[in-house]
Motif scaffolding. Structure first.
Motif, short mmCIF file in Angstrom:
data_model
loop_
_atom_site.label_atom_id
_atom_site.label_comp_id
_atom_site.label_asym_id
_atom_site.label_seq_id
_atom_site.Cartn_x
_atom_site.Cartn_y
_atom_site.Cartn_z
N PHE A 251 -2.53 45.34 8.48
CA PHE A 251 -2.94 44.32 7.52
C PHE A 251 -2.05 43.08 7.61
O PHE A 251 -2.54 41.95 7.59
N LEU A 252 -0.74 43.27 7.71
CA LEU A 252 0.17 42.14 7.78
C LEU A 252 -0.08 41.28 9.02
O LEU A 252 0.02 40.06 8.97
N LYS A 253 -0.43 41.94 10.13
CA LYS A 253 -0.73 41.19 11.35
C LYS A 253 -1.95 40.30 11.15
O LYS A 253 -1.95 39.11 11.50
N SER A 254 -2.99 40.86 10.56
CA SER A 254 -4.22 40.11 10.33
C SER A 254 -4.00 39.00 9.31
O SER A 254 -4.43 37.86 9.50
N ALA A 255 -3.31 39.32 8.21
CA ALA A 255 -3.10 38.34 7.14
C ALA A 255 -2.20 37.19 7.61
O ALA A 255 -2.44 36.03 7.25
N SER A 256 -1.17 37.49 8.39
CA SER A 256 -0.26 36.44 8.84
C SER A 256 -0.95 35.46 9.78
O SER A 256 -0.70 34.25 9.73
N LEU A 257 -1.85 35.95 10.63
CA LEU A 257 -2.58 35.06 11.53
C LEU A 257 -3.57 34.19 10.75
O LEU A 257 -3.75 33.01 11.05
N ARG A 258 -4.20 34.78 9.75
CA ARG A 258 -5.10 34.00 8.90
C ARG A 258 -4.32 32.93 8.14
O ARG A 258 -4.77 31.79 8.01
N HIS A 259 -3.15 33.31 7.66
CA HIS A 259 -2.29 32.36 6.95
C HIS A 259 -1.87 31.21 7.86
O HIS A 259 -1.88 30.04 7.46
N HIS A 260 -1.52 31.55 9.09
CA HIS A 260 -1.11 30.53 10.07
C HIS A 260 -2.25 29.55 10.32
O HIS A 260 -2.02 28.32 10.41
N LEU A 261 -3.46 30.04 10.43
CA LEU A 261 -4.61 29.17 10.67
C LEU A 261 -4.84 28.23 9.49
O LEU A 261 -5.01 27.02 9.67
N GLU A 262 -4.83 28.77 8.29
CA GLU A 262 -5.12 27.94 7.13
C GLU A 262 -4.01 26.91 6.90
O GLU A 262 -4.28 25.81 6.42
N GLN A 263 -2.77 27.25 7.24
CA GLN A 263 -1.70 26.27 7.16
C GLN A 263 -1.97 25.12 8.12
O GLN A 263 -1.76 23.95 7.79
N GLY A 264 -2.44 25.45 9.33
CA GLY A 264 -2.74 24.41 10.30
C GLY A 264 -3.89 23.53 9.87
O GLY A 264 -3.87 22.30 10.02
N LEU A 265 -4.93 24.15 9.30
CA LEU A 265 -6.09 23.39 8.84
C LEU A 265 -5.71 22.46 7.69
O LEU A 265 -6.22 21.34 7.59
N ALA A 266 -4.81 22.93 6.82
CA ALA A 266 -4.43 22.12 5.67
C ALA A 266 -3.61 20.91 6.08
O ALA A 266 -3.61 19.89 5.39
N LEU A 267 -2.90 21.00 7.20
CA LEU A 267 -2.06 19.90 7.65
C LEU A 267 -2.85 18.77 8.30
O LEU A 267 -2.38 17.64 8.40
N VAL A 268 -4.05 19.10 8.78
CA VAL A 268 -4.84 18.10 9.50
C VAL A 268 -5.66 17.28 8.53
O VAL A 268 -6.46 17.83 7.76
#
Length: 405
Positions: A251-268
């Motif tokens: 779960f942590l692997k999946s959640a951390s990657l999702r978190h990384h993506l949304e952080q990137g999307l929010a910065l753009v």
């Protein structure tokens, strides 16, 4: 029964990326041995094709991993000293390659997966072509048997990939507990806590430590005396805690990657989120929106952003806070195992680790005396196992289509 085979269409070539945790053959050197050297395998289409590839598994350089517990009371359960022994010929083959030709392991894995995909898809194709003929029933039965054989083989391949990841950080899997219990007490030594923690990012590690504290009762600031204090726990409860830790690592692997993506999307274009066009959003998701959001890409490469967007302008949300805001549907989506093969592998591994040596079933619920340090070791290993399982499942599914869970 036809519907169970319809999901297996002929695989299309998948583009590998350098960020894959298991590099494809195209990024490695050619096989350095003669095509005249072959193995005398039984008459099996999968083994015959492997034999003609010229790969020899005669021992050259032995790579052994020995796990110790207590006063070396753990005895090897297989050549790799893992709880679960390979149950298929491809699994035993990869086990030999890992020990004798470690540098060629990833090439052998890729070849095995392609062979398995060809064997399975070939049987399904023959079944469909024979529909309506007198041999339809026979081909249907053959396709079902090939399906079962390939599924077991893929589970072994998945297990060997996980074992390889543990060997990279020089941490042996804990052998069968029945071989590690002496005079009614279980001790696992050395603990390898630092190595097992080193695979996680700082944010993930914070959540892992909290989980380990919950499972073992051992706080981060515990003294050496606390680590070696003894406790007793039922075997079944220990098995359940280990399984839950595997799922938590996944779960942590999946959640951390999702978190990384949304952080990137929010910065753009954070100042113009409302005016973002579908084209701009699509450019942010070159791997596909569904794959990225739900953890289907093992590594998301960092992206360059416009000068107007900076980290200082945005309050960064921690992974822990991010996960706490999950709604039930999102939580289930990140925690659910993607494939039936992963479900079967976890069950087989845990039964081999905690169960009876002959039948691999946890028949008794005896109390096990152990130290808090050993409980921590088991919890950290299980979390790492779940994280490695996510990587292995992702890589295999790019070559061999896994069965959806």
């Amino acid at each position: 029964m036809d519907c169970c085979f319809l999901r297996h269409s002929n695989p299309t070539p998948t583009a590998f990326t350098v960020s894959s945790p298991y590099p494809p053959p195209s990024f490695r050197k050619p096989l350095p041995f003669s095509t005249k050297t072959v193995l005398d395998f039984p008459k099996n289409p999968l083994l015959a094709r492997r034999a003609t590839s010229g790969l020899s598994i005669r021992p050259r350089r032995v790579f052994s991993i020995i796990a110790s517990a207590g006063a070396s009371h753990c005895e090897p359960s297989s050549s790799l000293n893992s709880p679960l022994e390979p149950r298929s010929q491809p699994g035993r083959f990869l086990s030999s390659v890992l020990q004798n030709h470690r540098q060629l392991f990833h090439i052998a894995v890729a070849d095995e997966l392609k062979l398995l995909a060809d064997v399975r898809d070939g049987a399904v194709s023959r079944m469909r072509l024979s529909a309506g003929s007198d041999e339809a029933c026979l081909h249907r039965r053959v396709a079902l048997l090939r399906e079962q054989e390939c599924q077991l083989a893929v589970e072994d391949v998945m297990y060997m990939l996980i074992f390889y990841k543990f060997s990279e950080i020089k941490v042996p899997l804990v052998p069968r507990l029945s071989r590690c219990i002496y005079n009614g007490r279980l001790e696992i030594w050395p603990s390898r806590d630092w190595e097992l923690e080193s695979i996680h990012s700082l944010e993930v590690l914070e959540m892992v430590k909290e989980h380990v504290t919950t499972v073992s009762g051992l706080r981060a600031d515990s003294s050496v005396t606390d680590h070696w204090a003894t406790t007793k726990i039922p075997r079944l409860k220990l098995s359940q805690a280990y399984t839950a830790s595997i799922l938590y690592g996944y779960f942590l692997k999946s959640a951390s990657l999702r978190h990384h993506l949304e952080q990137g999307l929010a910065l753009v274009n954070q100042d113009n989120l409302g005016r973002r066009t579908p084209l701009q959003f699509q450019e942010m998701c070159p791997y596909g929106l569904k794959n990225l959001l739900f953890g289907r890409v093992s590594n998301v490469q960092s992206m360059s952003y416009s000068q107007g967007s900076t980290n200082q302008e945005m309050k960064r949300q921690t992974l822990k806070c991010y996960v706490k805001e999950f709604d039930p549907a999102t939580l289930q989506r990140c925690a659910k195992l993607k494939s039936k093969e992963a479900v079967n592998l976890i069950e087989s591994h845990c039964c081999a680790l905690f169960g009876d040596e002959k039948v691999n079933v946890i028949e008794n619920n005896e109390l096990i005396f152990t130290s808090f340090s050993s409980l921590k070791r088991l919890a950290l290993e299980a979390v790492a196992f779940g994280s490695f399982l996510w990587d292995a499942e992702e890589y295999i599914d790019s070559v061999y289509k896994l069965e959806d869970n």
